[in-house]
Design a protein around this motif. Sequence first.
Motif, short mmCIF file in Angstrom:
data_model
loop_
_atom_site.label_atom_id
_atom_site.label_comp_id
_atom_site.label_asym_id
_atom_site.label_seq_id
_atom_site.Cartn_x
_atom_site.Cartn_y
_atom_site.Cartn_z
N PRO A 205 -4.28 -12.73 -16.28
CA PRO A 205 -5.38 -11.79 -16.34
C PRO A 205 -5.10 -10.57 -17.21
O PRO A 205 -6.03 -9.86 -17.60
N GLY A 206 -3.83 -10.26 -17.52
CA GLY A 206 -3.53 -9.04 -18.26
C GLY A 206 -3.49 -7.85 -17.33
O GLY A 206 -3.27 -8.00 -16.13
N SER A 207 -3.72 -6.68 -17.87
CA SER A 207 -3.64 -5.46 -17.06
C SER A 207 -4.78 -5.38 -16.06
O SER A 207 -5.91 -5.78 -16.35
N ILE A 208 -4.49 -4.88 -14.86
CA ILE A 208 -5.56 -4.71 -13.88
C ILE A 208 -5.88 -3.24 -13.65
O ILE A 208 -6.56 -2.88 -12.69
N GLY A 209 -5.43 -2.36 -14.51
CA GLY A 209 -5.81 -0.94 -14.41
C GLY A 209 -4.78 -0.02 -15.02
O GLY A 209 -3.73 -0.47 -15.49
N PRO A 210 -5.08 1.32 -15.01
CA PRO A 210 -4.17 2.33 -15.55
C PRO A 210 -2.92 2.49 -14.69
O PRO A 210 -2.74 1.77 -13.72
N GLY A 211 -2.08 3.51 -15.00
CA GLY A 211 -0.79 3.69 -14.33
C GLY A 211 -0.82 4.70 -13.20
O GLY A 211 -1.61 4.57 -12.26
N THR A 212 0.00 5.72 -13.33
CA THR A 212 0.16 6.72 -12.27
C THR A 212 -1.17 7.34 -11.85
O THR A 212 -1.40 7.62 -10.66
N THR A 213 -2.02 7.65 -12.82
CA THR A 213 -3.36 8.11 -12.50
C THR A 213 -4.30 6.95 -12.76
O THR A 213 -4.34 6.46 -13.89
N PRO A 214 -4.99 6.46 -11.82
CA PRO A 214 -5.16 6.88 -10.43
C PRO A 214 -4.10 6.36 -9.46
O PRO A 214 -4.16 6.73 -8.29
N GLY A 215 -3.19 5.54 -9.93
CA GLY A 215 -2.14 5.06 -9.02
C GLY A 215 -2.59 3.99 -8.03
O GLY A 215 -1.94 3.77 -7.02
N ARG A 216 -3.71 3.40 -8.32
CA ARG A 216 -4.19 2.33 -7.44
C ARG A 216 -5.05 1.37 -8.28
O ARG A 216 -5.40 1.70 -9.41
N VAL A 217 -5.41 0.28 -7.69
CA VAL A 217 -6.30 -0.67 -8.39
C VAL A 217 -7.70 -0.44 -7.86
O VAL A 217 -7.92 -0.34 -6.66
#
Lengths: 285, 117
Positions: A205-217
Amino acid sequence: MLSALLGRKVGMTQIFGPNGVAIPVTVIEAGPCTITQVKTAATDGYEAVQLGFGEVKLKHVTRPMLGHLGHALPQTPRQRRKQQLQQAKSRQEARKKTASAASETEADVAEATATKGSAKQQPSAKRRRGSAMELGPFKILREVELISGDQPAVGDTVDAAMFATGERVDIIGTSKGKGFAGVMKRHGFGGGQRTHGQSDRARAPGSIGPGTTPGRVFKGTRMAGRMGNDRITIKSLEVVQTDATRNLLVIKGSIPGPNGSVVMIRKGAEQMALAARSGASARRS
Amino acid sequence: MSVATLVRAVEEAQLRDDRPELQPGDSVRVHVKVVEGTRERIQVFEGTVIRLRGDALRRAFTVRRIANNVGVERSFLLHSPQLDKIEVVRHNIVRRKNLYYMRGLRGKAARLKERRD
């Protein structure tokens, strides 16, 4: 008139249209459906009609369903055991008494059969909650709207005759289950590169979202999971042909589910609007 | 009623009994109705049947011919009302169901032997 009918998806084929073009069609065996319950504003708070469709063996029907459809309830295993126990007891007693006095036996046996009879009658002595007549049993029960016309009665049957050629209908069915499917199949993701040194990323699927911000999916992020086996509505399909004698509807295009699955055929939005308007004017007058 | 008989019931009305029993390798002349504006005329497509597939109303066949030195293939639905008639010119001996190998052959190599029986 009812807003919808229950049917069975028979299968697909193609037929030739008026100018010789082949039209892909799905054949549906629509009805006959039996009205199993009429819900009114007075008793249920809204108006609707419950339809039953499809044959099913009596042994596969639950007792609550049988009660609802007005059948006499068969004995439960526990009732049967209890009765057998009782019979055994009375036989034993009868035997004892024959040993002591032969003249009394006949009366005792008569008494035993009398108790047996009353045990059988007990369930039917309870107040009937379902319909007054014995219906079905049916594979499926579904509630549909009542859009116009006179009040239908329990036990009435409706069939494919309520649809005409050229009419638009919505088809509601359950799609084929695909099991646990990856994101490419389930959501149409592109997958990863197949070349340039990739080893196991082709269907990832590749990336499922950003990193530390927001820190969640984020909720609702599209991932792999169960696919299919959903209730699917396909709107505004054309009725190409009808066969009143065989209760067949021939509908342009494909519909959800495997052959043999139960589908609901609902009047299209146009027909519903038309019926609603005429129904409202009828109520006013 | 079973699934097959109900689908059959829908198809029955449009099945045509004036269609010949085609076989792979047959040389055929297919008379196709062509609509030009308001006029309708018949066009003939002559060639070899290289594929047959489908069943009942969905029965279809593909005819291959060489036109202006270019291979042309055209697929028809056997029961289509667009087809005026189908003539079988001759049956040929072939050992395959789908004659896709004909696509790689031309001229003398693309000839088929007539079946005599």
